[in-house]
Design a protein around this motif. Structure first.
Motif, PDB file in Angstrom:
ATOM      1  N   LEU A  63      -4.825   3.247  -2.819  1.00 33.54           N
ATOM      2  CA  LEU A  63      -6.100   3.249  -2.257  1.00 33.54           C
ATOM      3  C   LEU A  63      -6.558   4.475  -2.340  1.00 33.54           C
ATOM      4  O   LEU A  63      -7.828   4.926  -1.502  1.00 33.54           O
ATOM      5  CB  LEU A  63      -5.890   2.877  -0.524  1.00 33.54           C
ATOM      6  N   GLY A  64      -6.434   5.084  -3.241  1.00 36.31           N
ATOM      7  CA  GLY A  64      -6.948   6.822  -3.539  1.00 36.31           C
ATOM      8  C   GLY A  64      -5.852   7.606  -3.401  1.00 36.31           C
ATOM      9  O   GLY A  64      -4.724   7.662  -2.871  1.00 36.31           O
ATOM     10  N   ARG A  79      -6.080  10.273  -1.203  1.00 32.78           N
ATOM     11  CA  ARG A  79      -6.172  10.853   0.190  1.00 32.78           C
ATOM     12  C   ARG A  79      -5.142   9.843   0.789  1.00 32.78           C
ATOM     13  O   ARG A  79      -4.852   8.897   0.553  1.00 32.78           O
ATOM     14  CB  ARG A  79      -7.326  11.163   0.841  1.00 32.78           C
ATOM     15  N   LEU A 135      -4.386   7.870   3.907  1.00 33.92           N
ATOM     16  CA  LEU A 135      -5.014   7.486   5.020  1.00 33.92           C
ATOM     17  C   LEU A 135      -4.274   7.149   6.164  1.00 33.92           C
ATOM     18  O   LEU A 135      -3.005   6.952   6.218  1.00 33.92           O
ATOM     19  CB  LEU A 135      -5.800   6.179   4.475  1.00 33.92           C
ATOM     20  N   GLY A 195       2.348   0.677   5.925  1.00 28.86           N
ATOM     21  CA  GLY A 195       3.522   1.159   6.757  1.00 28.86           C
ATOM     22  C   GLY A 195       2.706   1.756   8.119  1.00 28.86           C
ATOM     23  O   GLY A 195       1.616   1.911   8.337  1.00 28.86           O
ATOM     24  N   PRO A 196       3.826   2.341   8.890  1.00 34.34           N
ATOM     25  CA  PRO A 196       3.517   2.971  10.061  1.00 34.34           C
ATOM     26  C   PRO A 196       2.969   4.530   9.702  1.00 34.34           C
ATOM     27  O   PRO A 196       2.744   4.855   8.774  1.00 34.34           O
ATOM     28  CB  PRO A 196       4.919   2.950  10.767  1.00 34.34           C
ATOM     29  N   GLU A 197       2.523   5.132  10.900  1.00 31.02           N
ATOM     30  CA  GLU A 197       2.202   6.700  10.823  1.00 31.02           C
ATOM     31  C   GLU A 197       3.133   7.431   9.779  1.00 31.02           C
ATOM     32  O   GLU A 197       2.674   8.316   9.106  1.00 31.02           O
ATOM     33  CB  GLU A 197       1.961   7.080  12.058  1.00 31.02           C
ATOM     34  N   GLY A 198       4.526   7.246   9.915  1.00 32.57           N
ATOM     35  CA  GLY A 198       5.582   8.117   9.282  1.00 32.57           C
ATOM     36  C   GLY A 198       5.486   7.655   7.818  1.00 32.57           C
ATOM     37  O   GLY A 198       6.508   8.096   7.106  1.00 32.57           O
ATOM     38  N   ALA A 203       0.721  -1.078   0.049  1.00 26.55           N
ATOM     39  CA  ALA A 203       0.077  -0.029  -0.178  1.00 26.55           C
ATOM     40  C   ALA A 203       1.005   1.069  -0.071  1.00 26.55           C
ATOM     41  O   ALA A 203       1.486   1.581   0.794  1.00 26.55           O
ATOM     42  CB  ALA A 203      -1.030  -0.085   1.203  1.00 26.55           C
ATOM     43  N   ASP A 204       0.647   1.999  -1.009  1.00 26.26           N
ATOM     44  CA  ASP A 204       1.912   3.082  -1.427  1.00 26.26           C
ATOM     45  C   ASP A 204       1.035   4.460  -1.366  1.00 26.26           C
ATOM     46  O   ASP A 204       0.680   4.571  -2.641  1.00 26.26           O
ATOM     47  CB  ASP A 204       2.606   2.730  -2.593  1.00 26.26           C
ATOM     48  N   GLU A 205       1.057   5.279  -0.433  1.00 28.26           N
ATOM     49  CA  GLU A 205       0.394   6.348  -0.613  1.00 28.26           C
ATOM     50  C   GLU A 205       0.795   7.444  -1.540  1.00 28.26           C
ATOM     51  O   GLU A 205       0.209   8.437  -1.915  1.00 28.26           O
ATOM     52  CB  GLU A 205       0.535   7.142   1.025  1.00 28.26           C
TER      53      GLU A 205
HETATM   54  N1  SAH Z   1       3.522   9.522   6.961  1.00 26.10           N
HETATM   55  C1  SAH Z   1       3.119   9.467   5.576  1.00 26.10           C
HETATM   56  C2  SAH Z   1       1.492   8.694   5.375  1.00 26.10           C
HETATM   57  C3  SAH Z   1       1.623   7.277   5.868  1.00 26.10           C
HETATM   58  S1  SAH Z   1       0.165   6.768   6.011  1.00 26.10           S
HETATM   59  C4  SAH Z   1       2.996  10.849   4.806  1.00 26.10           C
HETATM   60  O1  SAH Z   1       2.390  11.734   5.649  1.00 26.10           O
HETATM   61  O2  SAH Z   1       3.068  11.006   3.673  1.00 26.10           O
HETATM   62  C5  SAH Z   1       0.459   4.849   6.624  1.00 26.10           C
HETATM   63  C6  SAH Z   1       0.435   3.747   5.491  1.00 26.10           C
HETATM   64  O3  SAH Z   1      -0.845   3.748   5.114  1.00 26.10           O
HETATM   65  C7  SAH Z   1       1.224   4.228   4.540  1.00 26.10           C
HETATM   66  O4  SAH Z   1       2.483   3.566   4.896  1.00 26.10           O
HETATM   67  C8  SAH Z   1       0.509   3.187   3.375  1.00 26.10           C
HETATM   68  O5  SAH Z   1       0.892   1.850   3.519  1.00 26.10           O
HETATM   69  C9  SAH Z   1      -0.741   3.277   4.055  1.00 26.10           C
HETATM   70  N2  SAH Z   1      -1.538   4.325   2.864  1.00 26.10           N
HETATM   71  C10 SAH Z   1      -2.096   5.569   3.549  1.00 26.10           C
HETATM   72  N3  SAH Z   1      -2.970   6.254   2.571  1.00 26.10           N
HETATM   73  C11 SAH Z   1      -2.546   5.397   1.276  1.00 26.10           C
HETATM   74  C12 SAH Z   1      -3.142   5.658   0.101  1.00 26.10           C
HETATM   75  N4  SAH Z   1      -3.785   6.442  -0.319  1.00 26.10           N
HETATM   76  N5  SAH Z   1      -2.845   4.318  -1.000  1.00 26.10           N
HETATM   77  C13 SAH Z   1      -1.965   3.360  -0.325  1.00 26.10           C
HETATM   78  N6  SAH Z   1      -1.670   3.273   0.670  1.00 26.10           N
HETATM   79  C14 SAH Z   1      -1.901   3.991   1.812  1.00 26.10           C
END
Ligand code: SAH
Length: 248
Positions: free
Chosen positions: A222-223, A225, A227, A198-201, A174-176
């Motif tokens: 996953l979109g 935003r 999450l 991943g974790p919060e960071g 899952a890659d934001e």
């Molecule tokens: N700290 C990062 C966000 C981490 S969100 C930042 O601020 O950019 C925590 C985890 O949720 C991520 O590592 C990812 O695995 C998952 N995640 C969050 N939003 C996502 C998205 N839109 N699509 C896919 N994975 C997501």
């Protein structure tokens, strides 16, 4: 002729027992489970209780002896065999207590086969109480009708997880920052799978490279935003289950 009422009724208490169950077995219940049956549910002698042990299916038992703090349940017969569990693992970095408890509960309800905590660079949780996570999964299984518990792995470092990752299992990362829409990725890649959250960071650059170097890894979105980790876990499991037909 009147229809026979469904037996046991839907409201019948349902408990996980840590030990193999069989017909005729007398099971002694104490502590929290006894408190629940005696003081919360206020069951009487003869009351039906559903039991499962994670291995042999679901059984119908009857309360045969009631004590003040414990009771005996006698198993009358089997209600059903274990259901098929979809071959999906959740690999998630530990996050703060209430949130990881929530992930354990929801992952169990949504039907994962395994929950594996993964330690990453930005994971700031040092000690994980696996007993507490397991009890959340047990409560979820009791409530949702599962006859098996998800297996719960000891926390593993991301590097070790990737090094030992089995070849026949697809890794949906899952890659934001973007990737294949998860529904498309799962539809195109059926079969045994794991979801990595991943974790919060988030994951750092080196970790992202190491994950994507795995031949079976697919970066999924996953979109648009960002999450929270627990929302991402829930959404990803739901998409995978929906795409694969959520076998019972
Ligand atoms: N700290 C990062 C966000 C981490 S969100 C930042 O601020 O950019 C925590 C985890 O949720 C991520 O590592 C990812 O695995 C998952 N995640 C969050 N939003 C996502 C998205 N839109 N699509 C896919 N994975 C997501």
């Amino acid at each position: 002729m009147t229809a026979t009422p469904a037996w046991p009724p839907d409201s019948t208490p349902r408990l996980f027992i840590d030990g193999l169950l069989s017909e005729g077995l007398e099971v002694r219940i104490d502590d929290g489970q006894a408190h629940y049956l005696l003081s919360v549910m206020r069951i009487k002698v003869g009351a039906p209780i559903k039991l499962f042990d994670g291995q042999t299916g679901e059984w119908l038992a009857e309360a045969t002896v009631l004590g003040r703090r414990d009771l005996i349940l006698t198993i009358a017969g089997k209600l059903r065999d274990c259901e098929t569990v979809p071959d999906l693992w959740l690999l998630a970095a530990p996050i703060k207590k209430a949130r990881i408890d929530w992930i354990a509960e929801k992952a169990c309800e949504l039907g994962v086969a395994r929950y594996q905590p993964v330690m990453t660079h930005r994971t700031n949780i040092e000690r994980l109480n696996l007993d507490r996570l397991r009890s959340h999964m047990i409560e979820a299984a009791e409530q949702c009708g599962r006859t098996t518990l998800p297996t719960l792995g000891e926390p593993i470092k991301l590097v070790a997880l990737l090094a030992s990752f089995e070849a026949g299992r697809r890794l949906f990362f899952a890659d934001e920052t973007g990737g294949v829409p998860m529904l498309d990725a799962v539809t195109a890649n059926p079969g045994p799978a794991a979801i990595l959250i991943g974790p919060e960071g988030g994951f750092d650059t080196a970790e992202r490279a190491a994950i994507m170097a795995l031949p079976h890894a697919i970066g999924v979105s996953l979109g648009q935003r960002i999450l929270r980790a627990e929302t991402a876990a829930l959404a990803a499991i739901t998409i995978w289950m929906a795409a694969t037909g959520t076998p019972d």
